[in-house]
Design an enzyme around this catalytic site. Sequence first.
Site, PDB file in Angstrom:
ATOM      1  N   GLY A  13       0.564  -1.232  -0.031  1.00  0.00           N
ATOM      2  CA  GLY A  13       0.065  -0.097  -0.012  1.00  0.00           C
ATOM      3  C   GLY A  13       0.765   1.267  -0.023  1.00  0.00           C
ATOM      4  O   GLY A  13       0.625   2.230   0.463  1.00  0.00           O
ATOM      5  N   ASP A  60      -0.779  -6.942  -5.700  1.00  0.00           N
ATOM      6  CA  ASP A  60      -2.288  -7.234  -4.922  1.00  0.00           C
ATOM      7  C   ASP A  60      -1.913  -8.045  -3.914  1.00  0.00           C
ATOM      8  O   ASP A  60      -1.499  -9.146  -4.207  1.00  0.00           O
ATOM      9  CB  ASP A  60      -3.139  -7.401  -5.977  1.00  0.00           C
ATOM     10  CG  ASP A  60      -4.705  -7.387  -5.433  1.00  0.00           C
ATOM     11  OD1 ASP A  60      -4.761  -7.363  -4.101  1.00  0.00           O
ATOM     12  OD2 ASP A  60      -5.439  -7.601  -6.302  1.00  0.00           O
ATOM     13  N   TYR A 150     -15.193  -2.304   7.522  1.00  0.00           N
ATOM     14  CA  TYR A 150     -13.877  -1.941   7.741  1.00  0.00           C
ATOM     15  C   TYR A 150     -13.670  -2.216   9.260  1.00  0.00           C
ATOM     16  O   TYR A 150     -12.717  -3.021   9.866  1.00  0.00           O
ATOM     17  CB  TYR A 150     -13.666  -0.326   7.535  1.00  0.00           C
ATOM     18  CG  TYR A 150     -12.304   0.014   7.828  1.00  0.00           C
ATOM     19  CD1 TYR A 150     -11.045  -0.354   7.228  1.00  0.00           C
ATOM     20  CD2 TYR A 150     -12.236   1.176   8.901  1.00  0.00           C
ATOM     21  CE1 TYR A 150     -10.020   0.157   7.403  1.00  0.00           C
ATOM     22  CE2 TYR A 150     -11.126   1.821   9.088  1.00  0.00           C
ATOM     23  CZ  TYR A 150      -9.837   1.120   8.244  1.00  0.00           C
ATOM     24  OH  TYR A 150      -8.665   1.904   8.772  1.00  0.00           O
ATOM     25  N   LYS A 154     -10.885  -4.860  10.840  1.00  0.00           N
ATOM     26  CA  LYS A 154      -9.915  -4.664  11.953  1.00  0.00           C
ATOM     27  C   LYS A 154      -9.982  -5.153  13.102  1.00  0.00           C
ATOM     28  O   LYS A 154      -8.981  -5.661  13.767  1.00  0.00           O
ATOM     29  CB  LYS A 154      -9.940  -2.926  11.795  1.00  0.00           C
ATOM     30  CG  LYS A 154      -9.300  -2.233  10.558  1.00  0.00           C
ATOM     31  CD  LYS A 154      -8.069  -2.533  10.198  1.00  0.00           C
ATOM     32  CE  LYS A 154      -7.583  -2.151   9.198  1.00  0.00           C
ATOM     33  NZ  LYS A 154      -6.164  -2.434   8.538  1.00  0.00           N
ATOM     34  N   ILE A 180      -5.999  10.516   9.962  1.00  0.00           N
ATOM     35  CA  ILE A 180      -4.562  10.952   9.784  1.00  0.00           C
ATOM     36  C   ILE A 180      -4.650  12.094   8.834  1.00  0.00           C
ATOM     37  O   ILE A 180      -5.348  12.032   7.713  1.00  0.00           O
ATOM     38  CB  ILE A 180      -3.499  10.029   9.070  1.00  0.00           C
ATOM     39  CG1 ILE A 180      -3.503   8.709  10.168  1.00  0.00           C
ATOM     40  CG2 ILE A 180      -2.276  10.481   9.016  1.00  0.00           C
ATOM     41  CD1 ILE A 180      -3.043   8.876  11.547  1.00  0.00           C
TER      42      ILE A 180
HETATM   43  C1  AKB Z   1     -11.263   6.005   8.159  1.00  0.00           C
HETATM   44  O1  AKB Z   1     -11.454   7.108   8.165  1.00  0.00           O
HETATM   45  O2  AKB Z   1     -11.523   5.169   7.429  1.00  0.00           O
HETATM   46  C2  AKB Z   1      -9.709   5.951   8.382  1.00  0.00           C
HETATM   47  C3  AKB Z   1      -9.579   5.486   9.812  1.00  0.00           C
HETATM   48  C4  AKB Z   1      -9.941   6.210  10.962  1.00  0.00           C
HETATM   49  O3  AKB Z   1      -9.232   4.351  10.058  1.00  0.00           O
HETATM   50  N1  AKB Z   1      -8.977   7.045   8.391  1.00  0.00           N
END
Ligand code: AKB
Length: 327
Positions: A13, A60, A150, A154, A180
Amino acid sequence: MAAREMNKILVTGACGQIGSELTVALRKRYGGENVVAVGRMTEPTIPELRETGPFHMFVDVTERSVLEMVVKKYNIDTIYHMAAILSAAGEQHPQLAWNVNMNGLYNVLEVARERDMVRLFCPSSIAVFGPETPQHDTPQETVLLPKTMYGVTKVAGELLCNYHVQRFGLDVRGVRYPGIISSETPPGGGTTDYAVEIFYEAIKHQRYDCFLREDSVLPMMYMPDCIKGTIDLMEADFASLQHHADFNLAAFSFSPAELVAEIQKHLPGFVCTYAPDFRQAIADSWPKTIDDSAARAEWGWEPAYDLPAMVADMLEKLGKKYEEGKI
Ligand code: AKB
């Protein structure tokens, strides 16, 4: 676990928001030839990525054979696995998010285990938290019931990484990144992306239409702290770590309205309007402030930038790029 040297580093990445600046920082620290950068599709926005060391496109992480080929070619012993689909893009493409974030991570972990690698960095996110989690000073050990794909990947990723530490003795480390903010490579597909977009629009058009409500407080961090924290954790003594792939990490928190007020101190004519979209629900499910005392105690984490310092630096850097016609 006896300390072993990190000699040949791979960054997956590497064209992404964090990967690009991390690659440049790692090359400055460990030598250009020792840090191999790979990306899937996009061309690097930072030219140094191609100029200062090996760079490969079309790697990938979901294709294990391609990953193995690069690892063998360069005799890689350390991986910073930065490839991921973020929260907003993950809600639009949940199957893709699962494939990249889970199968990609599993490939990286397995290739590292089979080759007895020295160390891995596999980042997590504040997206592991959900509405049931305490929103203020979110503890290190707490409820992890995310509502996004997501976040699901995680949480599973943290568990998988910690499993590899305990079961196979693989040295895997990671932090729960907040949003970030950076001036080099723009983010893509995140819920916290507004906090970068706003600077480009303020400088170019003196206006921004924000996709979050003005009072949506979220944890954030400036890129220099993000890079420092990432490298510091990877250089910490393994024996001092009680946690591994799931450190809470914090710098400062703010709402869009607070960020606007800070930008207006430099650009008084700047105007922000608000039109919350589907990302508002994601933001509402995340904490407002984070307790990162475990990271501070176990490996000495301490951020340098607060909100005013970050805003001043972002406006200076992007203002210069604007004058030079680069943005
Ligand atoms: C997002 O907004 O998905 C990322 C994160 C907080 O992991 N920046």
